[in-house]
Design a protein around this motif. Sequence first.
Motif, short mmCIF file in Angstrom:
data_model
loop_
_atom_site.label_atom_id
_atom_site.label_comp_id
_atom_site.label_asym_id
_atom_site.label_seq_id
_atom_site.Cartn_x
_atom_site.Cartn_y
_atom_site.Cartn_z
N VAL A 100 3.78 10.85 -7.48
CA VAL A 100 4.19 10.93 -8.41
C VAL A 100 3.41 11.32 -9.67
O VAL A 100 3.17 12.45 -10.39
CB VAL A 100 5.75 10.03 -8.44
CG1 VAL A 100 6.03 10.83 -9.65
CG2 VAL A 100 6.10 10.18 -7.58
N CYS A 101 2.62 10.21 -10.37
CA CYS A 101 1.11 10.67 -11.25
C CYS A 101 0.32 11.92 -10.86
O CYS A 101 0.51 12.81 -11.95
CB CYS A 101 0.75 9.14 -10.36
SG CYS A 101 1.85 7.52 -11.08
N VAL A 102 0.58 11.78 -10.09
CA VAL A 102 -0.36 13.32 -10.34
C VAL A 102 0.12 14.40 -10.35
O VAL A 102 0.04 15.49 -10.78
CB VAL A 102 -0.92 13.27 -8.38
CG1 VAL A 102 -1.91 14.63 -8.03
CG2 VAL A 102 -2.02 12.18 -8.40
N SER A 103 1.04 14.42 -9.78
CA SER A 103 2.69 16.03 -9.92
C SER A 103 2.07 16.16 -11.46
O SER A 103 2.87 16.96 -11.83
CB SER A 103 3.24 15.94 -8.85
OG SER A 103 3.38 15.75 -7.57
N VAL A 104 2.95 14.75 -11.78
CA VAL A 104 2.90 15.14 -13.43
C VAL A 104 2.06 15.21 -14.61
O VAL A 104 1.40 16.35 -15.25
CB VAL A 104 3.42 13.79 -13.99
CG1 VAL A 104 3.78 14.03 -15.38
CG2 VAL A 104 5.32 12.88 -13.72
N VAL A 105 0.49 15.17 -13.75
CA VAL A 105 -0.20 15.38 -14.60
C VAL A 105 -0.84 17.00 -14.35
O VAL A 105 -1.01 17.46 -14.79
CB VAL A 105 -1.58 14.51 -13.61
CG1 VAL A 105 -3.45 15.07 -14.14
CG2 VAL A 105 -1.64 13.28 -14.30
N TYR A 157 0.73 -1.34 0.16
CA TYR A 157 -0.49 0.06 0.34
C TYR A 157 1.20 0.95 -0.03
O TYR A 157 0.26 2.11 -0.78
CB TYR A 157 -0.99 -0.04 0.62
CG TYR A 157 -2.14 1.48 1.59
CD1 TYR A 157 -2.62 1.93 0.24
CD2 TYR A 157 -1.29 2.07 2.46
CE1 TYR A 157 -2.91 3.02 0.68
CE2 TYR A 157 -1.62 3.27 2.44
CZ TYR A 157 -3.45 3.76 1.70
OH TYR A 157 -3.97 4.96 2.17
N TRP A 158 2.44 1.67 1.00
CA TRP A 158 3.11 2.60 1.26
C TRP A 158 3.74 2.74 -0.19
O TRP A 158 3.92 3.22 -0.75
CB TRP A 158 3.84 2.45 1.90
CG TRP A 158 3.09 3.03 3.30
CD1 TRP A 158 2.74 1.87 3.79
CD2 TRP A 158 1.85 4.27 3.46
NE1 TRP A 158 0.98 2.22 5.52
CE2 TRP A 158 1.15 4.19 4.73
CE3 TRP A 158 2.27 5.07 3.04
CZ2 TRP A 158 1.13 4.63 5.23
CZ3 TRP A 158 1.61 6.51 3.66
CH2 TRP A 158 0.81 6.00 5.00
N ALA A 159 3.78 1.79 -1.03
CA ALA A 159 4.16 1.89 -2.87
C ALA A 159 3.10 2.36 -3.65
O ALA A 159 3.96 3.46 -4.18
CB ALA A 159 4.90 0.40 -2.92
N LEU A 160 2.20 2.22 -3.38
CA LEU A 160 0.61 3.45 -4.41
C LEU A 160 1.07 4.62 -3.68
O LEU A 160 0.63 5.58 -5.02
CB LEU A 160 -0.14 2.15 -3.92
CG LEU A 160 -0.07 0.35 -4.65
CD1 LEU A 160 -1.17 -0.28 -3.83
CD2 LEU A 160 -0.03 0.47 -6.29
N CYS A 161 1.15 4.08 -2.29
CA CYS A 161 1.14 5.94 -1.97
C CYS A 161 2.23 6.33 -2.20
O CYS A 161 2.49 7.73 -1.93
CB CYS A 161 1.37 5.60 -0.25
SG CYS A 161 -1.04 5.49 0.40
N GLY A 221 -1.79 12.74 -2.90
CA GLY A 221 -1.53 13.11 -4.09
C GLY A 221 -1.57 15.01 -4.15
O GLY A 221 -1.74 15.88 -4.98
N SER A 222 -3.09 15.62 -2.85
CA SER A 222 -2.96 16.48 -2.83
C SER A 222 -2.01 17.74 -2.85
O SER A 222 -1.88 18.68 -3.76
CB SER A 222 -4.76 17.12 -1.98
OG SER A 222 -5.81 16.08 -2.59
N MET A 223 -1.36 16.74 -1.62
CA MET A 223 -0.31 18.18 -1.28
C MET A 223 0.84 17.68 -2.05
O MET A 223 1.09 18.88 -1.92
CB MET A 223 -0.20 17.06 -0.03
CG MET A 223 -0.50 17.79 1.85
SD MET A 223 -0.34 17.02 3.07
CE MET A 223 1.73 16.73 2.90
N THR A 224 0.85 16.77 -2.25
CA THR A 224 2.63 16.97 -3.61
C THR A 224 1.73 17.75 -4.87
O THR A 224 2.17 18.27 -4.99
CB THR A 224 2.18 15.90 -3.57
OG1 THR A 224 2.49 14.99 -2.93
CG2 THR A 224 3.71 15.30 -5.03
N SER A 225 0.49 17.63 -5.33
CA SER A 225 0.70 18.01 -7.09
C SER A 225 0.13 20.26 -6.08
O SER A 225 0.63 20.69 -7.39
CB SER A 225 -0.55 17.39 -7.27
OG SER A 225 -2.12 17.89 -5.86
N GLY A 226 -0.22 20.19 -5.51
CA GLY A 226 -0.09 20.98 -5.10
C GLY A 226 1.27 22.52 -5.04
O GLY A 226 1.55 23.48 -5.11
#
Length: 175
Positions: free
Chosen positions: A20-25, A11-15, A150-155
């Motif tokens: 990373v994916c969301v930041s690229v998007v 699960y943490w690997a998915l986390c 994802g939200s924290m990282t992409s922001g």
Amino acid sequence: SIILLVRVRSYWALCAAFPVCVSVVWLLYTWLPLFLYEKFSLGLAEAGFTATAYYQSANLVGSLGGAALADRLYARTRAARFWVSAAGFLLAAPCLFFIGNSKSLSMTKMAIVGFGLFGGLFLSNLMVASFDVVRSHTRASACGCMNLLGSMTSGFASLGEGKWKSSLGIPNMMT
């Protein structure tokens, strides 16, 4: 239920992959119209349309196709959603490079379509893959934690990209 999630390494690997994916998007959402405007001298409306329509149309196909493919392969292996996500991630990466480094608008559009298509494979399955590794009564918490990361990282990624735009340039950020 958060304590139960902490104990699941996969699960943490998915986390780790999800932000990373969301930041690229978000890099594409934020900067692709300006990149197209500057590199190919498109009007703002055309740059915005090109950045959005090509990516989102392909992402729709990739998301629906990737979800259906993973569901079909799930009958063979419980890791199907993970593997479809991983394949999408690996196939999308060169497309991102070509978005930033193609010489022609038509090649850039093809790269945008490729990234949307393959990006749909990983985005449609990444969060759902967590359901295969966490207990059923922790699924909402699993989604909540992934969304929070994802939200924290992409922001912050969009902020960092804005600060690095002048020194690195958009093509180098994509690369």
